[in-house]
Enzyme design. Sequence first.
Site, short mmCIF file in Angstrom:
data_model
loop_
_atom_site.label_atom_id
_atom_site.label_comp_id
_atom_site.label_asym_id
_atom_site.label_seq_id
_atom_site.Cartn_x
_atom_site.Cartn_y
_atom_site.Cartn_z
CD GLN B 134 -1.97 1.12 2.72
OE1 GLN B 134 -2.07 0.56 3.58
NE2 GLN B 134 -3.28 1.42 2.52
N GLY B 135 1.11 2.29 -1.30
CA GLY B 135 1.72 3.31 -1.28
C GLY B 135 1.00 4.28 -0.61
CE1 TYR B 136 -4.07 4.15 -1.02
CE2 TYR B 136 -5.15 4.45 1.83
CZ TYR B 136 -5.08 3.88 -0.10
OH TYR B 136 -6.43 3.34 0.15
CB SER B 137 1.77 7.32 4.68
OG SER B 137 1.41 6.33 5.35
CD GLU B 252 -4.87 0.24 5.89
OE1 GLU B 252 -5.01 1.03 4.86
OE2 GLU B 252 -3.33 0.19 6.85
CD GLU B 376 -4.57 9.98 19.50
OE1 GLU B 376 -3.77 9.19 17.91
OE2 GLU B 376 -3.97 9.76 20.27
C1 LIG Z 1 2.83 -0.32 11.67
C2 LIG Z 1 2.54 0.02 11.10
C3 LIG Z 1 2.36 -0.30 9.83
C4 LIG Z 1 2.33 0.90 8.40
N1 LIG Z 1 2.25 0.72 6.83
C5 LIG Z 1 1.71 1.41 5.79
C6 LIG Z 1 1.81 0.88 4.88
O1 LIG Z 1 2.24 -0.37 4.50
N2 LIG Z 1 1.24 1.73 3.54
C7 LIG Z 1 1.20 2.94 4.05
O2 LIG Z 1 1.10 3.87 3.18
N3 LIG Z 1 1.30 3.53 5.15
C8 LIG Z 1 1.58 2.99 5.97
N4 LIG Z 1 1.23 2.70 7.39
C9 LIG Z 1 1.74 4.33 7.94
C10 LIG Z 1 0.34 5.30 9.16
O3 LIG Z 1 -0.79 5.12 7.50
C11 LIG Z 1 0.66 6.23 9.36
O4 LIG Z 1 1.90 6.06 10.12
C12 LIG Z 1 -0.53 7.29 9.95
O5 LIG Z 1 -1.25 7.32 9.03
C13 LIG Z 1 0.38 8.46 10.80
O6 LIG Z 1 0.70 9.25 9.51
P1 LIG Z 1 2.09 9.39 10.47
O7 LIG Z 1 3.12 8.58 10.78
O8 LIG Z 1 3.01 10.79 9.49
O9 LIG Z 1 1.96 10.58 12.40
P2 LIG Z 1 1.67 12.13 12.15
O10 LIG Z 1 0.54 12.37 11.56
O11 LIG Z 1 2.22 12.15 11.67
O12 LIG Z 1 1.04 11.96 13.61
C14 LIG Z 1 1.45 12.23 15.33
C15 LIG Z 1 0.69 12.03 15.96
O13 LIG Z 1 0.08 12.92 16.03
C16 LIG Z 1 -1.44 13.22 16.25
N5 LIG Z 1 -1.92 13.89 14.92
C17 LIG Z 1 -1.99 14.64 14.02
N6 LIG Z 1 -2.87 15.41 13.55
C18 LIG Z 1 -3.80 14.96 14.28
C19 LIG Z 1 -4.69 15.87 14.39
N7 LIG Z 1 -5.66 16.88 13.15
N8 LIG Z 1 -5.34 15.69 15.52
C20 LIG Z 1 -5.26 15.28 16.46
N9 LIG Z 1 -3.48 14.63 16.28
C21 LIG Z 1 -3.22 14.47 15.85
C22 LIG Z 1 -1.35 11.92 15.48
O14 LIG Z 1 -2.89 10.81 16.23
C23 LIG Z 1 -0.09 10.99 16.06
O15 LIG Z 1 -0.96 10.45 17.41
C24 LIG Z 1 2.09 1.71 8.60
C25 LIG Z 1 2.34 2.87 9.97
C26 LIG Z 1 2.60 1.52 10.22
C27 LIG Z 1 3.00 2.02 12.60
#
Ligand SMILES: Cc1cc2nc3c(=O)[nH]c(=O)nc-3n(C[C@H](O)[C@H](O)[C@H](O)COP(=O)(O)OP(=O)(O)OC[C@H]3O[C@@H](n4cnc5c(N)ncnc54)[C@H](O)[C@@H]3O)c2cc1C
Lengths: 371, 392
Positions: B134-137, B252, B376
């Site tokens: 999955q290429g989202y993040s 998902e 969150e």
């Molecule tokens: C084990 C694992 C597998 C994953 N696999 C994939 C994958 O296969 N493909 C893919 O694309 N992605 C994947 N991800 C990525 C995942 O979707 C992101 O880590 C997730 O969406 C959070 O984004 P971030 O890590 O940038 O955190 P951030 O968005 O930077 O968040 C940091 C903190 O701030 C809080 N926060 C952010 N915005 C707000 C708000 N508006 N209000 C309150 N709190 C907030 C968050 O809740 C968090 O606690 C994976 C992540 C993990 C941990």
Amino acid sequence: MSTLVKTEDEAMLADSARGFLDDAAPVRALRDLRDSGRAYDPALWKRICDMGWAGVLIPEEAGGVDMGHAAAGMLAHEMGRTLASTPFLSSAVIAVTILRRIGGERAKSAMAAIASGELTYALAIDEAHKFAPEATTMSAERQGNGFRLSGDKCFVVDGGFADRLLVLARTESGLTLFELPSDRTGITRTAQDMIDSRDAARIAFEDVEATGDDVLGQVGDAMTILKPALEAGQAALAAEMSGLAAGAFDMTLGYLKERKQFGQPIGSFQALQHRAAHLWCEIEVTASAILNAGRVLDGNPDEATLAVSLAKARATSTAQLAVMEGVQMHGGIGMTDEYDMGFYMKRARVSAEWLGDYGYHAEQVAALRGI
Amino acid sequence: MQGEDSLKAFRAEMRSWLEENCPQQMRDGRITDDAICWGGKNWTFSSESQRLWLERASARGLTVPRWPTEYGGAGLSRAEEKVFLEEMERINARPPLKSFGISMLGPALLQFGTPEQNRHYLPQIARGEIRWCQGYSEPGAGSDLASVQTRGEDKGDHWLVNGQKIWTSYADKADWIFALVRTDRDVPKHKGISFLLIDMGDPGVTTRPIRLISGASPFCETFFDNVKVPKGQIVGEENRGWDVAKYLLTHEREMISSGGTGLSGGRALGAVMAQMAGEPSAQDPTLRAAAIRCEVDALATGLTIERYKDMAEAGKGVGNASAMLKYMGTELNKRRHELIMSACGSDALEWDGPVGNRAADWLRTKANSIEGGTSEVMLTILARRVLGLPGS
Ligand SMILES: Cc1cc2nc3c(=O)[nH]c(=O)nc-3n(C[C@H](O)[C@H](O)[C@H](O)COP(=O)(O)OP(=O)(O)OC[C@H]3O[C@@H](n4cnc5c(N)ncnc54)[C@H](O)[C@@H]3O)c2cc1C
């Protein structure tokens, strides 16, 4: 195969109940009862019986509509939403479940009288501050062909006005369930002035005479018929508590949208949004446990303990959270008697204790899940 | 609704089919990464039984029981699927195949894919022949997913893709990636994203693994350097990829939510506590009380997952409310694993100790409330979209 979705009939029943109660028994009605020093409104109960709700668990040939425990839970839920004060749980659920198990002509006519509103029942079990049916000490001594009952019961919900009492007492061969008219010689009832403004009584039994006919089921084997009735009551009470939680939550949500501070609705603050959303999640999860308990009681009543205790445990903690958050998020006004939230908080506290608290039911779940 | 009789007959059929086809070695209920087949060109079967189990199950459509038979499924109703899963559980069978193709991309293709795309990709997913990631993040687009910057330029018959993805689980093992790519920069951020299917073997795609706190390294960074993606590999309309992305996310989230309910993970908590019975940890009243509360919540959450599936089946779509399952399920799973660690005490502190690798499982659960959208973010979705609370 039954699913965890309301059937069409159930949804219709719940909708019409909601419409009726919003109109005939809003929280205001409970407040009026309290202010006039009464704990129960016979006229409201009569109207409810006329709509058939008291017969929800009664077979058709005894004047009921026989829709089952899941449906009973939906009615209880709606009554909980507006804190309606009725003998539904004691009479239409607990007493009926016992009478149904007993069967026979006498039970049939008793059920018909419950359905029509002619007779109300209360269940007298508790003797101390915690629910513990197996620990019952009230004595029923053999006397000729009959028994002599002595002892004290407390927290008999609806016991202040009920026409008949279901009394658990201990004979030399074990726990036995008696059905007695509440005006039998030797019975003294004292109202308990409960925080939730509903009826409850202390009942003293002093050498009360009972005949063999007054025994329900077998002497010494009360639990066989009482257990399913307690479970039916616990499930319906859980449903009532889920309605209570939903009612409190609706009020809170409305307030979050309407109350302004710092120039914006307080509901726009994330700290409150997240707590409100969490509370909603808890309410949703509990709703599943409650519907499931109704389904299991309808489909497989002899193996309902896990489902029922799960429902009562969850309902207890969810209702508690809903009222605590409700008062807190209302700020000062939540603490006033003038505002309804306090009524929800008090009912939640009383319902938490009735028929077993969180610890009692969680322990049942643990035992069945090997913890 | 199906009659009890036909379901009974179906149960008997499944029971004897499983009896004949599920290899003995696949009946130990293990669901760790190597115990279950994830498929794909690079997969090496851990045993002949694992290979046989996949082959037989996919031939019967049972790797994706509810998909239509023309796409490699068994076309089962929800009631039948329930029966099948119960029969699997009865003999403690491992799932024959698990993959992002099954749990995420498949449902999105069934909803948004063209018949050609579905005929091409779905049967390969059902047979475990291609593995997806999955290429989202992206480094600058996590919770704020619609901010993705990876670019797709329209070159007539293809898009030219450039950019970087991060946290792409199993990208180093995947054959294909489904990716969110910005194809229009001049419109509001949600409106310029397309959903593209990209072959990981194409020139210009590279990956670099990232190690996790659990010791495993399924995580990767994925880079696109002038990758040519044919026009036929877009799902849904150009610039409307956000709809597909969101739909896929609901699946998902459902997948991630079921972890802690004890329904899919077996009776982990009760079993661990029982295993510890007689030892001081089981007699610790604080721990036992927490375990009981966790079990109560787990059972109710499991029933809620069931109820939401029943509602979806009855045509009562739950939409954004499914964020509840993600939030409650994952927070529960974290609690559950904290308790397992406490119950096992120092036995659980080694990477491969007397009780297996409890520590790695525990560490892995910490991601549950991050991946697929953080807790969150779930609460904000519920507050705004379900409860109708105002934005700030
Ligand atoms: C084990 C694992 C597998 C994953 N696999 C994939 C994958 O296969 N493909 C893919 O694309 N992605 C994947 N991800 C990525 C995942 O979707 C992101 O880590 C997730 O969406 C959070 O984004 P971030 O890590 O940038 O955190 P951030 O968005 O930077 O968040 C940091 C903190 O701030 C809080 N926060 C952010 N915005 C707000 C708000 N508006 N209000 C309150 N709190 C907030 C968050 O809740 C968090 O606690 C994976 C992540 C993990 C941990």
